[in-house]
Design a protein around this motif. Structure first.
Motif, mmCIF file in Angstrom:
data_model
loop_
_atom_site.group_PDB
_atom_site.id
_atom_site.type_symbol
_atom_site.label_atom_id
_atom_site.label_comp_id
_atom_site.label_asym_id
_atom_site.label_seq_id
_atom_site.Cartn_x
_atom_site.Cartn_y
_atom_site.Cartn_z
ATOM 1 N N GLU A 112 0.981 -1.157 0.067
ATOM 2 C CA GLU A 112 0.249 -0.195 -0.119
ATOM 3 C C GLU A 112 1.127 1.365 -0.177
ATOM 4 O OE1 GLU A 112 -3.279 2.376 2.644
ATOM 5 O OE2 GLU A 112 -2.630 0.091 3.132
ATOM 6 N N ASP A 113 0.327 2.283 -0.879
ATOM 7 C CA ASP A 113 0.968 3.485 -0.838
ATOM 8 C C ASP A 113 0.544 4.343 0.227
ATOM 9 O OD1 ASP A 113 2.087 6.056 -1.302
ATOM 10 O OD2 ASP A 113 2.072 6.037 -3.680
ATOM 11 N N THR A 114 0.775 4.277 1.464
ATOM 12 C CA THR A 114 0.277 4.774 2.610
ATOM 13 C C THR A 114 0.680 6.408 2.720
ATOM 14 O OG1 THR A 114 2.441 4.376 3.900
ATOM 15 C CG2 THR A 114 0.652 2.784 4.149
ATOM 16 N N LYS A 115 1.550 6.863 2.017
ATOM 17 C CA LYS A 115 1.646 8.363 1.989
ATOM 18 C C LYS A 115 0.442 8.832 1.087
ATOM 19 C CE LYS A 115 5.033 11.929 1.150
ATOM 20 N NZ LYS A 115 6.456 12.232 0.630
ATOM 21 N N ARG A 116 0.447 8.258 0.114
ATOM 22 C CA ARG A 116 -0.551 8.901 -0.828
ATOM 23 C C ARG A 116 -1.984 8.772 -0.338
ATOM 24 N NH1 ARG A 116 -3.001 5.456 -5.611
ATOM 25 N NH2 ARG A 116 -4.005 4.188 -4.099
ATOM 26 N N ASN A 117 -2.244 7.591 0.395
ATOM 27 C CA ASN A 117 -3.711 7.203 0.870
ATOM 28 C C ASN A 117 -3.938 8.181 2.014
ATOM 29 O OD1 ASN A 117 -3.767 5.293 -0.858
ATOM 30 N ND2 ASN A 117 -3.833 3.569 0.218
ATOM 31 N N ASP A 118 -3.086 8.167 3.048
ATOM 32 C CA ASP A 118 -2.978 9.672 3.997
ATOM 33 C C ASP A 118 -3.390 10.717 3.312
ATOM 34 O OD1 ASP A 118 -2.748 7.603 5.904
ATOM 35 O OD2 ASP A 118 -0.591 8.079 6.331
ATOM 36 N N ASN A 175 -11.769 16.876 4.063
ATOM 37 C CA ASN A 175 -11.911 18.074 3.860
ATOM 38 C C ASN A 175 -12.840 18.608 3.019
ATOM 39 O OD1 ASN A 175 -9.596 18.902 5.604
ATOM 40 N ND2 ASN A 175 -8.205 18.966 4.039
ATOM 41 N N GLY A 176 -13.610 17.569 2.634
ATOM 42 C CA GLY A 176 -14.761 17.683 1.526
ATOM 43 C C GLY A 176 -14.408 17.947 0.300
ATOM 44 N N GLN A 177 -13.501 17.493 -0.173
ATOM 45 C CA GLN A 177 -12.968 17.724 -1.592
ATOM 46 C C GLN A 177 -13.740 16.739 -2.455
ATOM 47 O OE1 GLN A 177 -9.348 18.573 -3.173
ATOM 48 N NE2 GLN A 177 -8.342 19.303 -1.096
ATOM 49 N N SER A 178 -14.159 16.746 -3.611
ATOM 50 C CA SER A 178 -15.078 16.040 -4.626
ATOM 51 C C SER A 178 -14.191 14.937 -4.874
ATOM 52 C CB SER A 178 -15.481 16.570 -5.722
ATOM 53 O OG SER A 178 -14.683 17.217 -6.739
ATOM 54 N N TRP A 179 -14.808 13.770 -5.092
ATOM 55 C CA TRP A 179 -13.992 12.460 -5.809
ATOM 56 C C TRP A 179 -13.344 12.912 -6.996
ATOM 57 C CZ3 TRP A 179 -16.103 7.089 -4.392
ATOM 58 C CH2 TRP A 179 -16.274 6.879 -3.329
ATOM 59 N N ASN A 180 -14.147 13.696 -7.905
ATOM 60 C CA ASN A 180 -13.511 13.995 -9.434
ATOM 61 C C ASN A 180 -12.224 14.919 -9.048
ATOM 62 O OD1 ASN A 180 -15.430 12.518 -10.657
ATOM 63 N ND2 ASN A 180 -16.695 14.495 -10.956
ATOM 64 N N THR A 181 -12.387 15.829 -8.109
ATOM 65 C CA THR A 181 -11.013 16.626 -7.954
ATOM 66 C C THR A 181 -9.821 15.555 -7.655
ATOM 67 O OG1 THR A 181 -12.564 18.333 -7.313
ATOM 68 C CG2 THR A 181 -10.202 18.305 -6.532
ATOM 69 N N ILE A 182 -10.124 14.493 -6.401
ATOM 70 C CA ILE A 182 -9.238 13.742 -5.968
ATOM 71 C C ILE A 182 -8.770 13.004 -6.987
ATOM 72 C CG2 ILE A 182 -8.836 11.980 -4.202
ATOM 73 C CD1 ILE A 182 -11.060 13.208 -2.445
ATOM 74 N N ALA A 211 -7.187 12.706 3.836
ATOM 75 C CA ALA A 211 -7.273 14.142 4.385
ATOM 76 C C ALA A 211 -8.203 15.061 3.396
ATOM 77 C CB ALA A 211 -5.716 14.703 4.426
ATOM 78 N N MET A 212 -7.771 14.586 2.076
ATOM 79 C CA MET A 212 -8.813 15.530 0.939
ATOM 80 C C MET A 212 -10.348 15.123 1.286
ATOM 81 S SD MET A 212 -6.077 14.923 -2.112
ATOM 82 C CE MET A 212 -6.992 15.929 -3.265
ATOM 83 N N LEU A 220 -10.741 3.983 0.802
ATOM 84 C CA LEU A 220 -10.433 4.901 1.847
ATOM 85 C C LEU A 220 -11.590 5.547 2.480
ATOM 86 C CD1 LEU A 220 -7.400 6.039 -0.187
ATOM 87 C CD2 LEU A 220 -7.403 4.520 1.649
ATOM 88 N N SER A 221 -12.638 5.917 1.688
ATOM 89 C CA SER A 221 -13.624 6.633 2.460
ATOM 90 C C SER A 221 -14.256 5.806 3.467
ATOM 91 C CB SER A 221 -14.840 6.935 1.317
ATOM 92 O OG SER A 221 -15.919 7.554 1.798
ATOM 93 N N GLN A 222 -14.592 4.332 3.269
ATOM 94 C CA GLN A 222 -15.033 3.482 4.281
ATOM 95 C C GLN A 222 -13.993 3.367 5.490
ATOM 96 O OE1 GLN A 222 -18.120 2.007 4.416
ATOM 97 N NE2 GLN A 222 -18.655 3.174 2.450
ATOM 98 N N ARG A 223 -12.804 3.219 5.192
ATOM 99 C CA ARG A 223 -11.763 3.421 6.315
ATOM 100 C C ARG A 223 -11.973 4.753 7.140
ATOM 101 N NH1 ARG A 223 -5.478 2.833 4.697
ATOM 102 N NH2 ARG A 223 -6.275 0.810 3.733
#
Length: 208
Positions: free
Chosen positions: A162-168, A176-183, A172-173, A197-200
């Motif tokens: 797992e790419d923990t740095k990316r997933n963290d 902060n309420g950012q849209s899935w499309n943006t992410i 965080a995004m 990750l949303s479930q986590r």
């Protein structure tokens, strides 16, 4: 008659030009010169080999396709080997392989009867070696699949780390309420990854 050397390796990590010196020495001993060399990193089990077909396109009737071993030319299935042989025959090209001594006679000028005799013998042996090369390829693929299945059954093969740095950063995004499309656009992550990750994130949030 032009001698055209064909050098192939299966992966980019392998050196396709490894046998160049052997081919040059072979020609030097027979006072021949390699007119052109064609190198590529492609599977011998596939006909998708642009350099091989460029060699054939460049060739004239009577030219020689020089290879180190028959398996450098083919690990093809029977049907695809027949297609490749037909393409080679259509160009009037002779196959000479360092590991097939009878093919070396194709370099010499013989009377018509002797030439046709060696051509027939050479064709038969080429078919045999191509079949052996294909069987070796299939055997290695089967052993590899068996090894992977055994490792999975014994729990020795894990999934991709797992790419923990990316997933963290993604969590965080999300927090902060950012849209899935943006992410997705920002990280290149798949929507299934975002769902996981949303479930986590939800499961780790304190219950109010």
């Amino acid at each position: 008659m032009y001698v055209r050397a064909y050098l192939r390796a299966s992966t980019m990590e392998q050196d396709a030009g490894r046998a160049r010196a052997d081919l040059e020495q072979f020609c030097h001993e027979r006072e021949l010169r390699i007119a052109a060399t064609y190198e590529e990193n492609e599977s011998g089990a596939s006909l998708r080999r642009p350099q091989l077909f460029r060699l054939l396109s460049d060739s004239q009737p009577g030219d020689v396709l020089l290879i180190e071993q028959v398996d450098r030319l083919s690990r093809l299935s029977e049907d695809e080997w027949e297609k490749l042989k037909a393409a080679i025959k259509d160009r009037g090209v002779k196959i000479v392989a360092l590991d097939l001594p009878t093919s070396h006679m194709m370099l010499k000028t013989e009377d018509v009867f002797t030439g046709r005799m060696f051509e027939a013998i050479n064709a038969m042996l080429l078919d045999m070696l191509a079949a052996i090369a294909r069987k070796d390829y299939e055997d290695r693929r089967r052993r590899q699949a068996q090894g992977i299945a055994k490792a999975k059954a014994e729990g020795r093969m894990k999934g991709r780390r797992e790419d923990t740095k990316r997933n963290d950063a993604i969590m965080a995004m999300l927090a902060n309420g950012q849209s899935w499309n943006t992410i997705v656009q920002a990280t290149g992550a798949s929507r299934s990854t975002l769902s996981r990750l949303s479930q986590r994130l939800k499961s780790s949030s304190p219950v109010s």
